[in-house]
Design a protein around this motif. Structure first.
Motif, PDB file in Angstrom:
ATOM      1  N   SER A  19       0.874  -1.179   0.000  1.00 11.30           N
ATOM      2  CA  SER A  19       0.000   0.000   0.000  1.00 11.30           C
ATOM      3  C   SER A  19       0.912   1.230   0.000  1.00 11.30           C
ATOM      4  N   THR A  20       0.651   2.175  -0.890  1.00 12.07           N
ATOM      5  CA  THR A  20       1.503   3.385  -0.916  1.00 12.07           C
ATOM      6  C   THR A  20       1.345   4.159   0.402  1.00 12.07           C
ATOM      7  N   GLN A  44      -0.885  -2.411  -6.148  1.00 16.64           N
ATOM      8  CA  GLN A  44      -0.836  -2.593  -4.695  1.00 16.64           C
ATOM      9  C   GLN A  44      -1.407  -3.971  -4.355  1.00 16.64           C
ATOM     10  N   ARG A  48      -5.627   0.083   0.610  1.00 14.55           N
ATOM     11  CA  ARG A  48      -6.561   0.281   1.726  1.00 14.55           C
ATOM     12  C   ARG A  48      -7.557   1.405   1.452  1.00 14.55           C
ATOM     13  N   GLY A  49      -8.767   1.226   1.932  1.00 13.02           N
ATOM     14  CA  GLY A  49      -9.743   2.306   1.982  1.00 13.02           C
ATOM     15  C   GLY A  49      -9.848   2.766   3.419  1.00 13.02           C
ATOM     16  N   ARG A  50     -10.879   3.539   3.724  1.00 19.20           N
ATOM     17  CA  ARG A  50     -11.105   3.945   5.106  1.00 19.20           C
ATOM     18  C   ARG A  50     -11.556   2.722   5.906  1.00 19.20           C
ATOM     19  N   ARG A  53     -10.959  -0.910   4.966  1.00 22.37           N
ATOM     20  CA  ARG A  53     -11.577  -1.572   3.822  1.00 22.37           C
ATOM     21  C   ARG A  53     -10.537  -1.748   2.725  1.00 22.37           C
ATOM     22  N   LYS A  54     -10.887  -2.578   1.748  1.00 24.10           N
ATOM     23  CA  LYS A  54      -9.927  -2.908   0.687  1.00 24.10           C
ATOM     24  C   LYS A  54     -10.099  -1.912  -0.470  1.00 24.10           C
ATOM     25  N   TRP A  55      -8.954  -1.516  -1.068  1.00 24.96           N
ATOM     26  CA  TRP A  55      -9.019  -0.724  -2.299  1.00 24.96           C
ATOM     27  C   TRP A  55      -8.517  -1.590  -3.433  1.00 24.96           C
ATOM     28  N   ASP A  56      -9.382  -1.881  -4.377  1.00 24.87           N
ATOM     29  CA  ASP A  56      -9.039  -2.718  -5.520  1.00 24.87           C
ATOM     30  C   ASP A  56      -7.955  -1.998  -6.342  1.00 24.87           C
ATOM     31  N   LYS A 116     -18.282   5.846  -8.740  1.00 20.25           N
ATOM     32  CA  LYS A 116     -17.032   6.197  -8.049  1.00 20.25           C
ATOM     33  C   LYS A 116     -15.805   5.968  -8.939  1.00 20.25           C
ATOM     34  N   GLY A 119     -10.940   7.463  -4.890  1.00 17.29           N
ATOM     35  CA  GLY A 119     -11.107   7.526  -3.443  1.00 17.29           C
ATOM     36  C   GLY A 119      -9.862   8.135  -2.804  1.00 17.29           C
ATOM     37  N   ILE A 138      -4.289   8.547  -2.719  1.00 13.52           N
ATOM     38  CA  ILE A 138      -5.363   8.658  -3.709  1.00 13.52           C
ATOM     39  C   ILE A 138      -5.300   7.488  -4.695  1.00 13.52           C
ATOM     40  N   ASN A 141      -9.320   5.185 -10.817  1.00 10.11           N
ATOM     41  CA  ASN A 141      -9.521   4.108 -11.804  1.00 10.11           C
ATOM     42  C   ASN A 141      -9.342   4.683 -13.206  1.00 10.11           C
ATOM     43  N   MET A 150     -19.437  -1.458  -2.793  1.00  8.29           N
ATOM     44  CA  MET A 150     -20.652  -0.998  -2.111  1.00  8.29           C
ATOM     45  C   MET A 150     -21.343   0.163  -2.843  1.00  8.29           C
TER      46      MET A 150
HETATM   47  C1  BT5 Z   1     -11.620   5.154  -0.139  1.00  7.64           C
HETATM   48  O1  BT5 Z   1     -12.046   4.428   0.936  1.00  7.64           O
HETATM   49  O2  BT5 Z   1     -12.293   5.459  -1.074  1.00  7.64           O
HETATM   50  C2  BT5 Z   1     -10.136   5.517  -0.082  1.00  7.64           C
HETATM   51  C3  BT5 Z   1      -9.339   4.808  -1.118  1.00  7.64           C
HETATM   52  C4  BT5 Z   1      -7.902   5.241  -1.119  1.00  7.64           C
HETATM   53  C5  BT5 Z   1      -7.057   4.383  -1.999  1.00  7.64           C
HETATM   54  C6  BT5 Z   1      -5.663   4.908  -2.136  1.00  7.64           C
HETATM   55  S1  BT5 Z   1      -4.758   4.087  -3.377  1.00  7.64           S
HETATM   56  C7  BT5 Z   1      -3.300   4.843  -2.864  1.00  7.64           C
HETATM   57  C8  BT5 Z   1      -3.335   4.868  -1.357  1.00  7.64           C
HETATM   58  N1  BT5 Z   1      -2.774   3.660  -0.792  1.00  7.64           N
HETATM   59  C9  BT5 Z   1      -3.714   2.918  -0.182  1.00  7.64           C
HETATM   60  O3  BT5 Z   1      -3.514   1.808   0.351  1.00  7.64           O
HETATM   61  N2  BT5 Z   1      -4.883   3.549  -0.225  1.00  7.64           N
HETATM   62  C10 BT5 Z   1      -4.791   4.822  -0.892  1.00  7.64           C
HETATM   63  P1  BT5 Z   1     -13.571   4.075   1.241  1.00  7.64           P
HETATM   64  O4  BT5 Z   1     -14.416   5.316   1.180  1.00  7.64           O
HETATM   65  O5  BT5 Z   1     -13.544   3.318   2.508  1.00  7.64           O
HETATM   66  O6  BT5 Z   1     -14.005   3.153   0.043  1.00  7.64           O
HETATM   67  C11 BT5 Z   1     -13.624   1.813   0.019  1.00  7.64           C
HETATM   68  C12 BT5 Z   1     -14.730   1.038  -0.673  1.00  7.64           C
HETATM   69  O7  BT5 Z   1     -14.777   1.415  -2.056  1.00  7.64           O
HETATM   70  C13 BT5 Z   1     -14.493  -0.465  -0.667  1.00  7.64           C
HETATM   71  O8  BT5 Z   1     -15.069  -1.061   0.472  1.00  7.64           O
HETATM   72  C14 BT5 Z   1     -15.183  -0.912  -1.967  1.00  7.64           C
HETATM   73  O9  BT5 Z   1     -16.585  -1.102  -1.776  1.00  7.64           O
HETATM   74  C15 BT5 Z   1     -15.008   0.287  -2.867  1.00  7.64           C
HETATM   75  N3  BT5 Z   1     -13.839   0.150  -3.754  1.00  7.64           N
HETATM   76  C16 BT5 Z   1     -12.713  -0.587  -3.574  1.00  7.64           C
HETATM   77  N4  BT5 Z   1     -11.852  -0.430  -4.583  1.00  7.64           N
HETATM   78  C17 BT5 Z   1     -12.451   0.433  -5.453  1.00  7.64           C
HETATM   79  C18 BT5 Z   1     -12.047   1.004  -6.686  1.00  7.64           C
HETATM   80  N5  BT5 Z   1     -10.869   0.765  -7.247  1.00  7.64           N
HETATM   81  N6  BT5 Z   1     -12.923   1.856  -7.296  1.00  7.64           N
HETATM   82  C19 BT5 Z   1     -14.133   2.140  -6.764  1.00  7.64           C
HETATM   83  N7  BT5 Z   1     -14.560   1.637  -5.580  1.00  7.64           N
HETATM   84  C20 BT5 Z   1     -13.717   0.797  -4.933  1.00  7.64           C
END
Ligand code: BT5
Length: 241
Positions: A19-20, A44, A48-50, A53-56, A116, A119, A138, A141, A150
């Protein structure tokens, strides 16, 4: 890993990271990187998300984190994710056909045509009541989007825009550099106004973690204002569905 500069930003470009954000936190803790360093990864393994959660994080999309040392009160640190959203929207508005709707979804998403696209994840370290550093992460996509999420997702390519991660990063940085400096010099008002101009569901009914109300915008700290039966409730964290 390759290193170079874009403007005042030193870019550390990795093929692959867990994860960056995680790596930027580790490097900041060991004083291995300076303010305005950027960790950029092609892929990655554990984006990570908030709320953990997982960030694809498929190859071809953009994943990066910037290290910042804001000299602001702790209460204002959250505002940085709104600066990032506004910068991203400004950059995208110069690339995309004006007909395509670009919106800010509270607290930290950028929507394209109601889906979306990006994120933002802000992580900070505090020491004796002061902000030691902030890592602004950040994900955008560009080429692909996940299906099982979600809130519906989209990617830029589907709108006829073909950008590499590095090209998108530079377009973002052009805007972010100016807006971040404006925030340091003049505060949050201008950023907040720009964010509100493209706020998703402003003055409409929405549901935040099960609570229904009318979205009346954000306050000076970036909290969501939800009106219900004439009363305004401030919401600090949550998900808009
Ligand atoms: C976010 O969290 O939207 C914050 C995402 C931040 C990602 C960046 S990538 C670079 C840096 N390094 C990291 O490890 N993270 C940051 P949140 O609001 O919690 O949204 C997460 C939710 O979005 C997940 O539970 C999925 O449902 C959905 N999701 C996951 N991957 C996605 C994607 N690529 N595009 C759209 N939705 C996604």
């Amino acid at each position: 890993m390759k290193k170079d500069f874009y403007k005042k930003f030193q870019i550390l470009h990795f093929d692959n990271l867990d994860s960056t954000n995680l790596e930027a936190v580790k490097m900041a803790e060991s004083s291995l990187i300076d303010e305005f360093s950027i960790l950029l990864a092609d892929q990655q393994n554990q984006g990570r998300g908030r709320l953990n959660r997982k960030w694809d994080s498929q190859k071809g999309n953009l994943f990066f984190s910037i290290l910042l040392h804001p000299k602001q009160d702790l209460a204002k640190i959250n505002q940085i994710s709104f600066i990032a959203a506004v910068a991203l929207v400004e950059a995208l508005s110069k690339i995309l056909d004006g007909e395509i709707k670009l919106q800010n979804k509270w607290p930290n998403d950028v929507l394209l045509d109601g889906k979306k696209l990006a994120g933002i994840l802000l992580e900070s370290a505090i020491d004796k009541g002061l902000c030691k550093y902030v890592v602004l992460g950040i994900g955008v996509n560009l080429k692909s989007k996940p299906q099982d999420v979600m809130f519906p997702a989209c990617d830029l390519q589907a709108f006829g825009v073909d950008l590499s991660p590095r090209e998108m990063l530079e377009k973002f940085l052009d805007e972010f550099e100016i807006l971040y400096q404006k925030w340091c010099d003049f505060g949050f008002d201008a950023i907040k106004n720009l964010w509100m101009q493209r706020a998703f569901k402003l003055d409409c009914e929405l549901v935040v973690d099960g609570k229904k109300g009318v979205f009346k915008g954000i306050d000076g700290d970036g909290n969501l204002l939800l009106e219900n039966s004439g009363a305004i409730e401030k919401i600090l964290v949550g998900d808009v569905s």
